[in-house]
Motif scaffolding. Structure first.
Motif, mmCIF file in Angstrom:
data_model
loop_
_atom_site.group_PDB
_atom_site.id
_atom_site.type_symbol
_atom_site.label_atom_id
_atom_site.label_comp_id
_atom_site.label_asym_id
_atom_site.label_seq_id
_atom_site.Cartn_x
_atom_site.Cartn_y
_atom_site.Cartn_z
ATOM 1 N N CYS A 252 0.862 -1.175 0.000
ATOM 2 C CA CYS A 252 0.000 0.000 0.000
ATOM 3 C C CYS A 252 0.904 1.233 0.000
ATOM 4 O O CYS A 252 1.967 1.225 0.625
ATOM 5 N N ALA A 253 0.493 2.268 -0.706
ATOM 6 C CA ALA A 253 1.280 3.499 -0.745
ATOM 7 C C ALA A 253 0.347 4.689 -0.832
ATOM 8 O O ALA A 253 -0.729 4.607 -1.435
ATOM 9 N N VAL A 254 0.760 5.806 -0.251
ATOM 10 C CA VAL A 254 0.009 7.054 -0.382
ATOM 11 C C VAL A 254 0.871 8.063 -1.127
ATOM 12 O O VAL A 254 2.096 8.047 -1.034
ATOM 13 N N ARG A 255 0.198 8.927 -1.868
ATOM 14 C CA ARG A 255 0.918 9.971 -2.578
ATOM 15 C C ARG A 255 0.652 11.319 -1.920
ATOM 16 O O ARG A 255 -0.496 11.705 -1.730
ATOM 17 N N ASN A 256 1.739 11.970 -1.595
ATOM 18 C CA ASN A 256 1.695 13.337 -1.074
ATOM 19 C C ASN A 256 2.565 14.165 -2.016
ATOM 20 O O ASN A 256 3.730 13.837 -2.199
ATOM 21 N N THR A 257 2.022 15.181 -2.589
ATOM 22 C CA THR A 257 2.666 15.904 -3.703
ATOM 23 C C THR A 257 2.921 14.906 -4.810
ATOM 24 O O THR A 257 2.003 14.338 -5.352
ATOM 25 N N ASP A 258 4.165 14.635 -5.144
ATOM 26 C CA ASP A 258 4.405 13.768 -6.296
ATOM 27 C C ASP A 258 5.248 12.554 -5.959
ATOM 28 O O ASP A 258 5.901 11.989 -6.835
ATOM 29 N N LYS A 259 5.273 12.126 -4.704
ATOM 30 C CA LYS A 259 6.023 10.914 -4.421
ATOM 31 C C LYS A 259 5.163 9.939 -3.635
ATOM 32 O O LYS A 259 4.258 10.323 -2.908
ATOM 33 N N LEU A 260 5.451 8.651 -3.828
ATOM 34 C CA LEU A 260 4.738 7.590 -3.128
ATOM 35 C C LEU A 260 5.489 7.218 -1.854
ATOM 36 O O LEU A 260 6.707 7.072 -1.872
ATOM 37 N N ILE A 261 4.725 7.058 -0.780
ATOM 38 C CA ILE A 261 5.274 6.592 0.487
ATOM 39 C C ILE A 261 4.654 5.230 0.747
ATOM 40 O O ILE A 261 3.429 5.117 0.864
ATOM 41 N N PHE A 262 5.504 4.209 0.818
ATOM 42 C CA PHE A 262 5.042 2.828 0.907
ATOM 43 C C PHE A 262 4.992 2.324 2.336
ATOM 44 O O PHE A 262 5.781 2.735 3.193
ATOM 45 N N GLY A 263 4.055 1.387 2.581
ATOM 46 C CA GLY A 263 4.082 0.584 3.774
ATOM 47 C C GLY A 263 5.032 -0.587 3.574
ATOM 48 O O GLY A 263 5.654 -0.736 2.504
ATOM 49 N N THR A 264 5.136 -1.428 4.595
ATOM 50 C CA THR A 264 6.077 -2.556 4.532
ATOM 51 C C THR A 264 5.473 -3.784 3.865
ATOM 52 O O THR A 264 6.178 -4.747 3.614
ATOM 53 N N GLY A 265 4.166 -3.741 3.594
ATOM 54 C CA GLY A 265 3.560 -4.833 2.840
ATOM 55 C C GLY A 265 2.964 -5.928 3.696
ATOM 56 O O GLY A 265 3.307 -6.090 4.877
ATOM 57 N N THR A 266 2.059 -6.683 3.090
ATOM 58 C CA THR A 266 1.507 -7.903 3.684
ATOM 59 C C THR A 266 1.870 -9.055 2.761
ATOM 60 O O THR A 266 1.548 -9.026 1.566
ATOM 61 N N ARG A 267 2.546 -10.040 3.339
ATOM 62 C CA ARG A 267 2.948 -11.217 2.557
ATOM 63 C C ARG A 267 1.845 -12.250 2.636
ATOM 64 O O ARG A 267 1.580 -12.826 3.680
ATOM 65 N N LEU A 268 1.179 -12.484 1.520
ATOM 66 C CA LEU A 268 0.037 -13.407 1.464
ATOM 67 C C LEU A 268 0.460 -14.732 0.857
ATOM 68 O O LEU A 268 1.080 -14.772 -0.197
ATOM 69 N N GLN A 269 0.112 -15.812 1.544
ATOM 70 C CA GLN A 269 0.310 -17.160 1.002
ATOM 71 C C GLN A 269 -1.024 -17.870 0.976
ATOM 72 O O GLN A 269 -1.722 -17.918 1.992
ATOM 73 N N VAL A 270 -1.390 -18.390 -0.191
ATOM 74 C CA VAL A 270 -2.640 -19.123 -0.355
ATOM 75 C C VAL A 270 -2.302 -20.567 -0.671
ATOM 76 O O VAL A 270 -1.637 -20.854 -1.673
ATOM 77 N N PHE A 271 -2.800 -21.488 0.150
ATOM 78 C CA PHE A 271 -2.488 -22.902 -0.010
ATOM 79 C C PHE A 271 -3.662 -23.647 -0.628
ATOM 80 O O PHE A 271 -4.806 -23.379 -0.298
ATOM 81 N N PRO A 272 -3.357 -24.618 -1.517
ATOM 82 C CA PRO A 272 -4.450 -25.383 -2.148
ATOM 83 C C PRO A 272 -5.134 -26.305 -1.146
ATOM 84 O O PRO A 272 -4.603 -26.633 -0.106
#
Lengths: 113, 108
Positions: B88-108
């Protein structure tokens, strides 16, 4: 359309050596960004170019990092001398302008040993 | 200071088990909230941009929503190919500031 091209894909160097990364943005994209992504973290902006001028380099460690974008197209990012903590993926992104999304390249994975 | 926080850090789902990823943010002057997908060894791939509270966007099994303080990425009946890190990232003026992310694993 062709994507953002980056090279090399991988680089391993010893600390205190120098290294350079290259980025070719999408044709016509005026804005180019270099991001650093350390393992397990989100990308962090290092420098932003608008055409061949620097818009934001507030997060760039200027004592060792430098970047240029000649003729407003390709860009190079250089690290000299490298430190162990510079180990990361260096991502290049481009955008047509301020109100558009970014397209990222696949990045260069740098390992400093 | 502009900030993006994502939760959970990691999520393991069974195939077909729906869930949501959270992105909370503080930014002075939001000019867009972005969701990206990142596969191992690749750069982030754009998914959605949301601009105002109440806005929703959908793409296949993904649906993104936005409030004044947070965004959710809902994943309905996920498949193993949805496994990736979602940024996920937000834009303030003209740059993106990112979060650290969510690592998703989907198992069959």
């Amino acid at each position: 359309e062709a994507g953002v091209a980056q090279s090399p894909r991988y680089k391993i160097i010893e600390k205190r050596q120098s290294v350079a990364f290259w980025c070719n943005p999408i044709s016509g994209h005026a804005t180019l960004y270099w991001y650093q992504q350390i393992l397990g973290q989100g990308p962090k902006l290092l420098i932003q170019f608008q055409n061949n001028g620097v818009v934001d380099d507030s997060q760039l460690p200027k004592d060792r990092f430098s970047a240029e974008r000649l003729k407003g197209v390709d860009s190079t990012l250089k690290i000299q001398p490298a430190k162990l903590e510079d180990s990361a993926v260096y991502l290049c992104a481009s955008s047509p302008g301020p109100n558009y999304g970014y397209t990222f390249g696949s990045g260069t994975r740098l390992t400093v040993v | 200071e502009d900030q993006v926080t994502q939760s959970p850090e990691a999520l393991r789902l069974q195939e077909g088990e729906s869930s949501s990823l959270n992105c909370s943010y503080t930014v002075s002057g939001l000019r867009g909230l972005f969701w990206y997908r990142q596969d191992p060894g690749k750069g982030p791939e754009f998914l959605f941009t949301l601009y105002s509270a109440g806005e929703e966007k959908e793409k296949e099994r993904l649906k993104a929503t936005l409030t004044k303080k947070e965004s959710f990425l809902h994943i309905t009946a996920p498949k193993p190919e949805d496994s990736a890190t979602y940024l996920c990232a937000v834009r303030n003026t003209d740059k993106l500031i990112f979060g650290t992310g969510t690592r998703l694993q989907v198992f069959p």
